[in-house]
Design an enzyme around this catalytic site. Structure first.
Site, mmCIF file in Angstrom:
data_model
loop_
_atom_site.group_PDB
_atom_site.id
_atom_site.type_symbol
_atom_site.label_atom_id
_atom_site.label_comp_id
_atom_site.label_asym_id
_atom_site.label_seq_id
_atom_site.Cartn_x
_atom_site.Cartn_y
_atom_site.Cartn_z
ATOM 1 N N HIS A 118 0.807 -1.230 0.000
ATOM 2 C CA HIS A 118 0.000 0.000 0.000
ATOM 3 C C HIS A 118 0.837 1.275 0.000
ATOM 4 O O HIS A 118 0.344 2.348 0.325
ATOM 5 C CB HIS A 118 -0.973 -0.013 1.192
ATOM 6 C CG HIS A 118 -1.994 -1.110 1.103
ATOM 7 N ND1 HIS A 118 -2.697 -1.590 2.176
ATOM 8 C CD2 HIS A 118 -2.426 -1.834 0.035
ATOM 9 C CE1 HIS A 118 -3.523 -2.567 1.781
ATOM 10 N NE2 HIS A 118 -3.364 -2.734 0.492
ATOM 11 N N THR A 187 -3.285 -8.660 11.134
ATOM 12 C CA THR A 187 -4.167 -8.201 10.049
ATOM 13 C C THR A 187 -5.529 -8.852 10.190
ATOM 14 O O THR A 187 -5.629 -10.029 10.542
ATOM 15 C CB THR A 187 -3.557 -8.475 8.658
ATOM 16 O OG1 THR A 187 -4.503 -8.087 7.645
ATOM 17 C CG2 THR A 187 -3.170 -9.927 8.458
HETATM 18 P P1 NAD Z 1 -7.000 -3.846 10.638
HETATM 19 O O1 NAD Z 1 -7.061 -2.572 11.438
HETATM 20 O O2 NAD Z 1 -8.159 -4.203 9.805
HETATM 21 O O3 NAD Z 1 -6.722 -5.071 11.618
HETATM 22 C C1 NAD Z 1 -5.725 -4.998 12.609
HETATM 23 C C2 NAD Z 1 -5.612 -6.357 13.252
HETATM 24 O O4 NAD Z 1 -4.544 -6.313 14.188
HETATM 25 C C3 NAD Z 1 -6.864 -6.795 14.027
HETATM 26 O O5 NAD Z 1 -7.205 -8.110 13.639
HETATM 27 C C4 NAD Z 1 -6.403 -6.744 15.501
HETATM 28 O O6 NAD Z 1 -7.021 -7.756 16.284
HETATM 29 C C5 NAD Z 1 -4.918 -7.010 15.355
HETATM 30 N N1 NAD Z 1 -4.074 -6.494 16.444
HETATM 31 C C6 NAD Z 1 -4.295 -5.462 17.304
HETATM 32 N N2 NAD Z 1 -3.269 -5.330 18.155
HETATM 33 C C7 NAD Z 1 -2.363 -6.287 17.843
HETATM 34 C C8 NAD Z 1 -1.088 -6.676 18.359
HETATM 35 N N3 NAD Z 1 -0.523 -6.000 19.391
HETATM 36 N N4 NAD Z 1 -0.434 -7.715 17.804
HETATM 37 C C9 NAD Z 1 -0.994 -8.407 16.764
HETATM 38 N N5 NAD Z 1 -2.194 -8.087 16.234
HETATM 39 C C10 NAD Z 1 -2.867 -7.036 16.758
HETATM 40 O O7 NAD Z 1 -5.649 -3.738 9.795
HETATM 41 P P2 NAD Z 1 -5.252 -4.349 8.389
HETATM 42 O O8 NAD Z 1 -5.675 -5.748 8.290
HETATM 43 O O9 NAD Z 1 -3.828 -3.986 8.206
HETATM 44 O O10 NAD Z 1 -6.118 -3.515 7.335
HETATM 45 C C11 NAD Z 1 -6.298 -2.110 7.480
HETATM 46 C C12 NAD Z 1 -5.830 -1.252 6.293
HETATM 47 O O11 NAD Z 1 -5.514 0.060 6.783
HETATM 48 C C13 NAD Z 1 -4.597 -1.735 5.614
HETATM 49 O O12 NAD Z 1 -4.884 -1.711 4.254
HETATM 50 C C14 NAD Z 1 -3.511 -0.705 5.914
HETATM 51 O O13 NAD Z 1 -2.870 -0.288 4.705
HETATM 52 C C15 NAD Z 1 -4.196 0.486 6.484
HETATM 53 N N6 NAD Z 1 -3.552 0.970 7.726
HETATM 54 C C16 NAD Z 1 -2.190 1.081 7.854
HETATM 55 C C17 NAD Z 1 -1.609 1.488 9.068
HETATM 56 C C18 NAD Z 1 -0.106 1.595 9.205
HETATM 57 O O14 NAD Z 1 0.599 1.834 8.233
HETATM 58 N N7 NAD Z 1 0.443 1.390 10.413
HETATM 59 C C19 NAD Z 1 -2.419 1.793 10.147
HETATM 60 C C20 NAD Z 1 -3.806 1.694 9.979
HETATM 61 C C21 NAD Z 1 -4.354 1.286 8.770
#
Ligand code: NAD
Ligand code: ZN
Length: 248
Positions: A118, A187
């Site tokens: 992304h 994820t």
């Molecule tokens: P999501 O927010 O849909 O899911 C996050 C997952 O992480 C959940 O299943 C949750 O239970 C789990 N989680 C929470 N804390 C955790 C931990 N300490 N250890 C392990 N797992 C944990 O995120 P996604 O699946 O990445 O999809 C969201 C979209 O948003 C992606 O396409 C991404 O590009 C974007 N995004 C990116 C960022 C970033 O760059 N850091 C942040 C937010 C969203």
């Protein structure tokens, strides 16, 4: 955490490992989620800002939002989960990180072989001639930064409705097709097409290990579901891999 013999022996034999990561691996670094927009930004939905139509209509507004997010992300650090993955590269003939995150924390932690599905919020490019620009450049000048060619500069992230970068996607697919082990870490497995990658690995015979505090739609295909935080489980696993390599 105590790991099963099956998991440890599979890892000991593995030649090609993929770590597929999402927002959850950065949670312990304090990266605010998309949905957790604060202050003035709480009145906008990310879908309304992170798309090309919004950018063309009001580039100044979208740039203000990215300037805000870029500053937040520049101020946070990789956590023990990112560092453990970076060190694991040393123990396998092939080790690939495939991330949906744009925060650049895998590279900052030292991972070398990273596919960013992304994009990356620390990069920017000219929409006309594709010249890359640093954050330092785009954050220090005009509210809507311009290239020397006159074109508008945009953040190098994939917006809603846009295609994934072709090379990154192909590299990620190839790594998943040949993976002996795939970790799905932090994820929710609902954002497509990225979420199809663990399924692809599974169809090709990979052993699937999921790390997440909560079950997800992927849990059903996981050979092992390690319930908990990535920043705690990955360093534990690394310890096991290190000592297995000392014994060998
Ligand atoms: P999501 O927010 O849909 O899911 C996050 C997952 O992480 C959940 O299943 C949750 O239970 C789990 N989680 C929470 N804390 C955790 C931990 N300490 N250890 C392990 N797992 C944990 O995120 P996604 O699946 O990445 O999809 C969201 C979209 O948003 C992606 O396409 C991404 O590009 C974007 N995004 C990116 C960022 C970033 O760059 N850091 C942040 C937010 C969203
Ligand atoms: Zn240009």
């Amino acid at each position: 955490m105590k790991f099963s013999d099956r998991l440890l022996s599979t890892l000991a034999r593995a030649r090609s490992v993929v770590a597929f990561t999402g927002a959850g691996i950065s949670a312990e670094s304090g990266v605010p989620t998309f949905r957790g927009n604060q202050g003035v930004w709480s009145k906008f939905k990310p879908e309304e800002l992170a798309n090309i139509a919004a950018f063309m209509r009001n580039p100044e507004l979208v740039w203000q939002w990215y300037a805000h997010r870029k500053k937040i992300i520049a101020g946070i650090q990789p956590n023990p989960g990112h560092y453990a993955l970076a060190e694991m590269e040393r123990f396998f003939p092939s080790f690939t990180v495939i991330t949906q995150n744009i925060d650049n924390l895998h590279r900052r932690a030292g991972s070398k072989n990273v596919f960013e599905l992304h994009g990356n919020i620390e990069r920017n490019y000219c929409m006309t001639c594709r010249t890359p620009y640093t954050n330092e450049y785009v954050l220090s000048g005009d509210p809507v930064p311009r290239c020397t060619c006159g074109g508008i500069i945009r953040p190098d992230v994939v917006w809603f409705g846009e295609m994934l970068p072709e090379e990154e996607w192909e590299g990620a697919e190839n790594a998943c097709r040949s993976a002996g082990v795939l970790f799905s870490i932090g994820t929710s497995g609902v954002v497509y097409p990225a979420a199809s990658l663990p399924l692809e690995a599974e169809r090709n015979g990979a052993f699937i290990i999921e790390i997440n505090p909560e079950p997800t739609p992927l849990t059903g295909i996981a050979d092992e579901f390690l319930q908990g935080k990535a920043g705690e489980i990955l360093p534990d696993l690394l310890k096991n891999i290190r000592s297995a390599n000392k014994e060998a």
